[in-house]
Design a protein around this motif. Structure first.
Motif, PDB file in Angstrom:
ATOM      1  N   LYS A   1       0.852  -1.194   0.000  1.00 12.36           N
ATOM      2  CA  LYS A   1       0.000   0.000   0.000  1.00 12.36           C
ATOM      3  C   LYS A   1       0.891   1.249   0.000  1.00 12.36           C
ATOM      4  CE  LYS A   1      -3.864  -0.033   2.311  1.00 12.36           C
ATOM      5  NZ  LYS A   1      -4.927   0.076   3.347  1.00 12.36           N
ATOM      6  N   PRO A   2       0.559   2.249  -0.814  1.00 12.83           N
ATOM      7  CA  PRO A   2       1.381   3.465  -0.848  1.00 12.83           C
ATOM      8  C   PRO A   2       1.448   4.170   0.510  1.00 12.83           C
ATOM      9  CG  PRO A   2      -0.053   3.362  -2.763  1.00 12.83           C
ATOM     10  CD  PRO A   2      -0.494   2.259  -1.848  1.00 12.83           C
ATOM     11  N   VAL A   3       2.578   4.786   0.749  1.00 10.41           N
ATOM     12  CA  VAL A   3       2.830   5.562   1.970  1.00 10.41           C
ATOM     13  C   VAL A   3       2.411   7.010   1.713  1.00 10.41           C
ATOM     14  CG1 VAL A   3       4.667   6.436   3.477  1.00 10.41           C
ATOM     15  CG2 VAL A   3       4.739   4.057   2.641  1.00 10.41           C
ATOM     16  N   VAL A   4       1.812   7.644   2.719  1.00 13.55           N
ATOM     17  CA  VAL A   4       1.356   9.030   2.571  1.00 13.55           C
ATOM     18  C   VAL A   4       2.397   9.988   3.154  1.00 13.55           C
ATOM     19  CG1 VAL A   4      -0.460  10.699   3.085  1.00 13.55           C
ATOM     20  CG2 VAL A   4      -1.049   8.296   2.698  1.00 13.55           C
ATOM     21  N   GLY A   5       2.880  10.884   2.298  1.00  5.52           N
ATOM     22  CA  GLY A   5       3.882  11.852   2.727  1.00  5.52           C
ATOM     23  C   GLY A   5       3.457  13.273   2.432  1.00  5.52           C
ATOM     24  N   LEU A   6       4.277  14.211   2.899  1.00  4.99           N
ATOM     25  CA  LEU A   6       4.016  15.637   2.694  1.00  4.99           C
ATOM     26  C   LEU A   6       5.223  16.284   2.037  1.00  4.99           C
ATOM     27  CD1 LEU A   6       2.066  18.069   3.327  1.00  4.99           C
ATOM     28  CD2 LEU A   6       3.426  18.424   5.400  1.00  4.99           C
ATOM     29  N   GLN A   7       4.994  17.002   0.944  1.00  4.65           N
ATOM     30  CA  GLN A   7       6.044  17.837   0.355  1.00  4.65           C
ATOM     31  C   GLN A   7       6.213  19.044   1.273  1.00  4.65           C
ATOM     32  OE1 GLN A   7       8.560  19.891  -0.831  1.00  4.65           O
ATOM     33  NE2 GLN A   7       8.486  18.459  -2.557  1.00  4.65           N
ATOM     34  N   LEU A   8       7.411  19.202   1.819  1.00  2.74           N
ATOM     35  CA  LEU A   8       7.627  20.226   2.834  1.00  2.74           C
ATOM     36  C   LEU A   8       7.529  21.646   2.292  1.00  2.74           C
ATOM     37  CD1 LEU A   8      10.397  18.491   4.940  1.00  2.74           C
ATOM     38  CD2 LEU A   8       8.025  18.922   5.605  1.00  2.74           C
ATOM     39  N   TYR A   9       7.516  21.800   0.975  1.00  5.63           N
ATOM     40  CA  TYR A   9       7.257  23.122   0.393  1.00  5.63           C
ATOM     41  C   TYR A   9       5.891  23.645   0.860  1.00  5.63           C
ATOM     42  CZ  TYR A   9       6.768  26.824  -3.103  1.00  5.63           C
ATOM     43  OH  TYR A   9       6.596  28.036  -3.738  1.00  5.63           O
ATOM     44  N   THR A  10       4.977  22.721   1.142  1.00 10.13           N
ATOM     45  CA  THR A  10       3.659  23.087   1.656  1.00 10.13           C
ATOM     46  C   THR A  10       3.793  23.935   2.928  1.00 10.13           C
ATOM     47  OG1 THR A  10       2.725  21.048   0.750  1.00 10.13           O
ATOM     48  CG2 THR A  10       1.451  22.140   2.474  1.00 10.13           C
ATOM     49  N   LEU A  11       4.776  23.612   3.756  1.00  7.61           N
ATOM     50  CA  LEU A  11       4.955  24.280   5.047  1.00  7.61           C
ATOM     51  C   LEU A  11       6.128  25.256   5.021  1.00  7.61           C
ATOM     52  CD1 LEU A  11       4.446  21.208   7.434  1.00  7.61           C
ATOM     53  CD2 LEU A  11       2.724  22.812   6.586  1.00  7.61           C
ATOM     54  N   ARG A  12       6.393  25.851   3.864  1.00  8.59           N
ATOM     55  CA  ARG A  12       7.585  26.691   3.738  1.00  8.59           C
ATOM     56  C   ARG A  12       7.569  27.877   4.693  1.00  8.59           C
ATOM     57  NH1 ARG A  12       4.056  26.877  -0.098  1.00  8.59           N
ATOM     58  NH2 ARG A  12       3.270  28.799  -1.040  1.00  8.59           N
ATOM     59  N   ASP A  13       6.371  28.376   5.066  1.00 10.66           N
ATOM     60  CA  ASP A  13       6.316  29.483   6.024  1.00 10.66           C
ATOM     61  C   ASP A  13       6.757  29.032   7.419  1.00 10.66           C
ATOM     62  OD1 ASP A  13       3.928  27.898   6.205  1.00 10.66           O
ATOM     63  OD2 ASP A  13       2.954  29.506   7.325  1.00 10.66           O
ATOM     64  N   GLN A  14       6.676  27.730   7.662  1.00 12.92           N
ATOM     65  CA  GLN A  14       7.110  27.160   8.942  1.00 12.92           C
ATOM     66  C   GLN A  14       8.566  26.704   8.893  1.00 12.92           C
ATOM     67  OE1 GLN A  14       4.933  26.921  11.694  1.00 12.92           O
ATOM     68  NE2 GLN A  14       3.540  28.110  10.394  1.00 12.92           N
TER      69      GLN A  14
ATOM     70  N   SER B   1      -0.974  26.826   6.851  1.00 18.01           N
ATOM     71  CA  SER B   1      -0.419  25.684   6.129  1.00 18.01           C
ATOM     72  C   SER B   1      -0.488  24.414   6.972  1.00 18.01           C
ATOM     73  CB  SER B   1       1.028  25.975   5.721  1.00 18.01           C
ATOM     74  OG  SER B   1       1.843  26.227   6.850  1.00 18.01           O
ATOM     75  N   LEU B   2      -0.258  24.534   8.264  1.00 18.06           N
ATOM     76  CA  LEU B   2      -0.313  23.360   9.143  1.00 18.06           C
ATOM     77  C   LEU B   2      -1.727  22.793   9.209  1.00 18.06           C
ATOM     78  CD1 LEU B   2       1.979  24.636  12.035  1.00 18.06           C
ATOM     79  CD2 LEU B   2       2.445  22.645  10.585  1.00 18.06           C
ATOM     80  N   GLU B   3      -2.722  23.670   9.316  1.00 20.95           N
ATOM     81  CA  GLU B   3      -4.112  23.210   9.361  1.00 20.95           C
ATOM     82  C   GLU B   3      -4.494  22.538   8.058  1.00 20.95           C
ATOM     83  OE1 GLU B   3      -7.644  22.228  10.910  1.00 20.95           O
ATOM     84  OE2 GLU B   3      -5.975  23.140  11.995  1.00 20.95           O
ATOM     85  N   SER B   4      -4.055  23.099   6.931  1.00 23.03           N
ATOM     86  CA  SER B   4      -4.364  22.492   5.639  1.00 23.03           C
ATOM     87  C   SER B   4      -3.720  21.115   5.509  1.00 23.03           C
ATOM     88  CB  SER B   4      -3.885  23.399   4.502  1.00 23.03           C
ATOM     89  OG  SER B   4      -4.736  24.522   4.387  1.00 23.03           O
ATOM     90  N   ALA B   5      -2.490  20.975   5.984  1.00 20.37           N
ATOM     91  CA  ALA B   5      -1.812  19.679   5.922  1.00 20.37           C
ATOM     92  C   ALA B   5      -2.574  18.621   6.721  1.00 20.37           C
ATOM     93  CB  ALA B   5      -0.380  19.809   6.424  1.00 20.37           C
ATOM     94  N   LYS B   6      -3.108  19.015   7.871  1.00 23.56           N
ATOM     95  CA  LYS B   6      -3.917  18.095   8.676  1.00 23.56           C
ATOM     96  C   LYS B   6      -5.186  17.692   7.936  1.00 23.56           C
ATOM     97  CE  LYS B   6      -2.439  20.036  13.117  1.00 23.56           C
ATOM     98  NZ  LYS B   6      -2.857  20.889  14.264  1.00 23.56           N
ATOM     99  N   LEU B   7      -5.860  18.656   7.315  1.00 27.36           N
ATOM    100  CA  LEU B   7      -7.100  18.370   6.592  1.00 27.36           C
ATOM    101  C   LEU B   7      -6.851  17.445   5.403  1.00 27.36           C
ATOM    102  CD1 LEU B   7      -8.725  21.934   6.605  1.00 27.36           C
ATOM    103  CD2 LEU B   7      -9.500  19.928   7.881  1.00 27.36           C
ATOM    104  N   SER B   8      -5.736  17.642   4.714  1.00 29.15           N
ATOM    105  CA  SER B   8      -5.432  16.783   3.568  1.00 29.15           C
ATOM    106  C   SER B   8      -5.188  15.349   4.013  1.00 29.15           C
ATOM    107  CB  SER B   8      -4.208  17.316   2.816  1.00 29.15           C
ATOM    108  OG  SER B   8      -4.545  18.491   2.096  1.00 29.15           O
ATOM    109  N   LEU B   9      -4.543  15.168   5.157  1.00 32.47           N
ATOM    110  CA  LEU B   9      -4.288  13.811   5.650  1.00 32.47           C
ATOM    111  C   LEU B   9      -5.594  13.077   5.944  1.00 32.47           C
ATOM    112  CD1 LEU B   9      -2.133  11.754   6.411  1.00 32.47           C
ATOM    113  CD2 LEU B   9      -2.063  12.769   8.705  1.00 32.47           C
TER     114      LEU B   9
END
Length: 255
Positions: A3-16, A238-246
């Motif tokens: 099963k594919p692994v779910v990751g995050l491109q850290l560019y999403t959180l560039r402000d952090q 950006s952090l809230e959006s990353a949580k919602l996408s997961l």
């Protein structure tokens, strides 16, 4: 197939990450992501970053590494440094996130770009890693009746170039993400999950109009190893959006 692994491109959180790179990676792990894709390292020693990933049990399959298109004679030496860092960090893939093309490209422009990607792919492959290209929508412009992305994937051997399809940009390019994943099955180890709402504004995964669910259904048989969330614009943070996408992946049994 795994099963594919779910990751995050850290560019999403560039402000952090620009304020606290390592601390932001900790937050990504706390959210429940099990992989990250890099877009710069903020001068962090590879050994220090590797230790943090091991501590957090985070996979790091890939990094976006721009080529020095403005100074082609420097591409080789610049890429060599990136390869050395990637190997110390334990990455599997180096991905070029963008390439310059004229507004109305010709087949000569396509051939030139294909040559650059092939040379980079050979250099990366000979070092024991895999090389990929990440699309936007302009690679779906037609040149002599065929989308540029198809020309590139035809002209450069799969040995030297894999596709990291950005599914949102495939959609914005007027194509179906599932069609491209199926067409290049076995050559798409990484897929960017980007969703679009109104116009060219992206949104959290699952909230927009892109058929991302369709890709979930075919991902394992197509050989996708990693789903990587990427978002550039945010209503809140950006952090809230990353949580919602997961949550999209959790709802469908992938996280």
């Amino acid at each position: 197939m795994a099963k594919p692994v779910v990751g995050l491109q850290l560019y999403t959180l560039r402000d952090q990450t620009e304020k606290d790179f390592l601390g932001t990676i900790r937050k990504v792990a706390e959210m429940g992501y099990t992989a990250v894709e890099f877009a710069g390292y903020y001068n962090t020693p590879a050994s220090e970053l590797r230790a943090l990933l091991d501590e957090l049990k985070l996979e790091a399959p890939s990094a976006h590494v721009g080529l020095n298109f403005g100074e082609p004679e420097k591409i080789d030496q610049d890429l060599r440094k990136q390869i050395d860092y990637a190997k110390e960090l334990g990455l599997k893939y180096i991905v070029t996130p963008w390439a310059p093309l004229p507004e109305n490209p010709t087949i000569d422009d396509v051939n030139k770009l294909a040559g650059i990607l092939e040379a980079a792919g050979k250099q990366v492959t000979e070092a024991g890693l895999k090389y990929g290209y990440h699309n936007h929508d302009f690679e779906f412009k037609l040149v002599e009746g065929k989308p540029i992305i198809d020309w590139l994937l035809e002209k450069v051997s799969p040995e030297y170039l894999v596709a990291e399809f950005d599914l949102g940009w495939v959609h914005m390019g007027g194509r179906k993400p599932t069609d491209y994943v199926n067409r290049y099955a076995g050559r798409v180890p990484l897929a960017h999950f980007k969703d679009f709402g109104q116009g060219r504004s992206d949104t959290e995964v699952g909230k927009g109009v892109v058929d991302l669910k369709g890709v979930l259904d075919i991902a394992e048989q197509a050989g996708i190893e990693y789903f990587i969330v990427e978002q550039e614009e945010f209503e809140n943070s950006s952090l809230e959006s990353a949580k919602l996408s997961l949550e999209f992946f959790r709802r469908h049994g992938f996280a």
